[in-house]
Design an enzyme around this catalytic site. Structure first.
Site, PDB file in Angstrom:
ATOM      1  N   GLU A  35      68.270 -94.584 -42.095  1.00 54.73           N
ATOM      2  CA  GLU A  35      67.866 -93.216 -42.419  1.00 54.73           C
ATOM      3  C   GLU A  35      66.509 -92.948 -41.799  1.00 54.73           C
ATOM      4  O   GLU A  35      65.675 -93.840 -41.663  1.00 54.73           O
ATOM      5  CB  GLU A  35      67.812 -92.984 -43.936  1.00 54.73           C
ATOM      6  CG  GLU A  35      69.167 -92.775 -44.552  1.00 54.73           C
ATOM      7  CD  GLU A  35      69.122 -92.161 -45.946  1.00 54.73           C
ATOM      8  OE1 GLU A  35      68.079 -91.592 -46.343  1.00 54.73           O
ATOM      9  OE2 GLU A  35      70.152 -92.245 -46.635  1.00 54.73           O
ATOM     10  N   HIS A  98      65.710 -85.150 -43.404  1.00 53.67           N
ATOM     11  CA  HIS A  98      66.087 -86.554 -43.284  1.00 53.67           C
ATOM     12  C   HIS A  98      67.556 -86.667 -42.916  1.00 53.67           C
ATOM     13  O   HIS A  98      68.266 -85.663 -42.846  1.00 53.67           O
ATOM     14  CB  HIS A  98      65.749 -87.343 -44.553  1.00 53.67           C
ATOM     15  CG  HIS A  98      66.619 -87.072 -45.732  1.00 53.67           C
ATOM     16  ND1 HIS A  98      66.547 -85.923 -46.482  1.00 53.67           N
ATOM     17  CD2 HIS A  98      67.589 -87.832 -46.302  1.00 53.67           C
ATOM     18  CE1 HIS A  98      67.436 -85.980 -47.465  1.00 53.67           C
ATOM     19  NE2 HIS A  98      68.084 -87.129 -47.372  1.00 53.67           N
ATOM     20  N   HIS A 100      71.470 -88.683 -43.274  1.00 55.58           N
ATOM     21  CA  HIS A 100      72.401 -89.419 -44.141  1.00 55.58           C
ATOM     22  C   HIS A 100      73.508 -89.973 -43.251  1.00 55.58           C
ATOM     23  O   HIS A 100      73.914 -89.316 -42.293  1.00 55.58           O
ATOM     24  CB  HIS A 100      73.045 -88.490 -45.168  1.00 55.58           C
ATOM     25  CG  HIS A 100      72.279 -88.339 -46.435  1.00 55.58           C
ATOM     26  ND1 HIS A 100      72.838 -87.777 -47.558  1.00 55.58           N
ATOM     27  CD2 HIS A 100      71.009 -88.657 -46.776  1.00 55.58           C
ATOM     28  CE1 HIS A 100      71.934 -87.754 -48.528  1.00 55.58           C
ATOM     29  NE2 HIS A 100      70.815 -88.278 -48.076  1.00 55.58           N
ATOM     30  N   ASP A 111      67.106 -87.434 -53.492  1.00 56.90           N
ATOM     31  CA  ASP A 111      66.737 -86.301 -52.638  1.00 56.90           C
ATOM     32  C   ASP A 111      66.271 -85.120 -53.485  1.00 56.90           C
ATOM     33  O   ASP A 111      65.212 -84.526 -53.222  1.00 56.90           O
ATOM     34  CB  ASP A 111      67.920 -85.840 -51.774  1.00 56.90           C
ATOM     35  CG  ASP A 111      68.350 -86.875 -50.767  1.00 56.90           C
ATOM     36  OD1 ASP A 111      67.515 -87.713 -50.359  1.00 56.90           O
ATOM     37  OD2 ASP A 111      69.535 -86.851 -50.381  1.00 56.90           O
TER      38      ASP A 111
END
Length: 162
Positions: A35, A98, A100, A111
């Site tokens: 990630e 970000h 996933h 999150d």
């Protein structure tokens, strides 16, 4: 191509191509990919009320990254502050992005807690922050307002995604 998301009937979030390409470069297509994430910076357009993401911070050596976790270090704040100073106080902090390792990403409880913390504690213009999650086949974006209303934004130009 830019990605355009509808925020309100009179406001759009526009992620410009350069920022989009940087985020997509960290998409987790392989099992070994970790990630990644950072902050988003850009502008609030006065003439249209639109919000433009011009650039992002990319993963820093001080981040903690694994296949299913990402911990953003304080280095991202330093990058954003430096950019703000370089741009003569015109580059605004707009939110956090970000990745996933999912085809169609959805936010985890971690999150959502991170986003609530950002909205409650970070300094930013306007009444909301934005939170894109880059999946392996699409980018979904959520917004959270100071009033606590979390919702997903609708992508307007669907031909711009894979």
């Amino acid at each position: 191509m830019n990605l355009v998301y509808r925020v309100t009937p009179k406001q759009r979030l526009i992620i410009v191509e350069d920022a989009l390409k940087q985020m997509e470069a960290f998409a987790q297509h392989w099992w070994s990919d970790r990630e990644a994430g950072g902050v988003m910076m850009g502008r609030h357009l006065l003439d249209s009320h639109d919000i433009v993401v011009d650039e992002i911070s990319t993963p820093q050596y001080t981040d903690r990254r694994s296949r299913f976790n990402f911990f953003r270090s304080r280095k991202h704040e330093q990058v954003a502050r430096q950019r703000w100073l370089q741009e003569h106080n015109t580059s605004a902090y707009l939110g956090l992005w970000h990745t996933h390792p999912e085809r169609d990403p959805t936010p985890s409880g971690v999150d959502r807690n991170d986003w609530q913390q950002a909205v409650a504690c970070d300094t930013y213009e306007g009444d909301r922050l934005f939170f894109p999650i880059v999946g392996t086949h699409c980018i979904r974006v959520w917004t959270l307002s100071r009033r606590g209303a979390l919702r997903e934004l609708k992508l307007e130009n669907t031909n711009a995604q894979k």
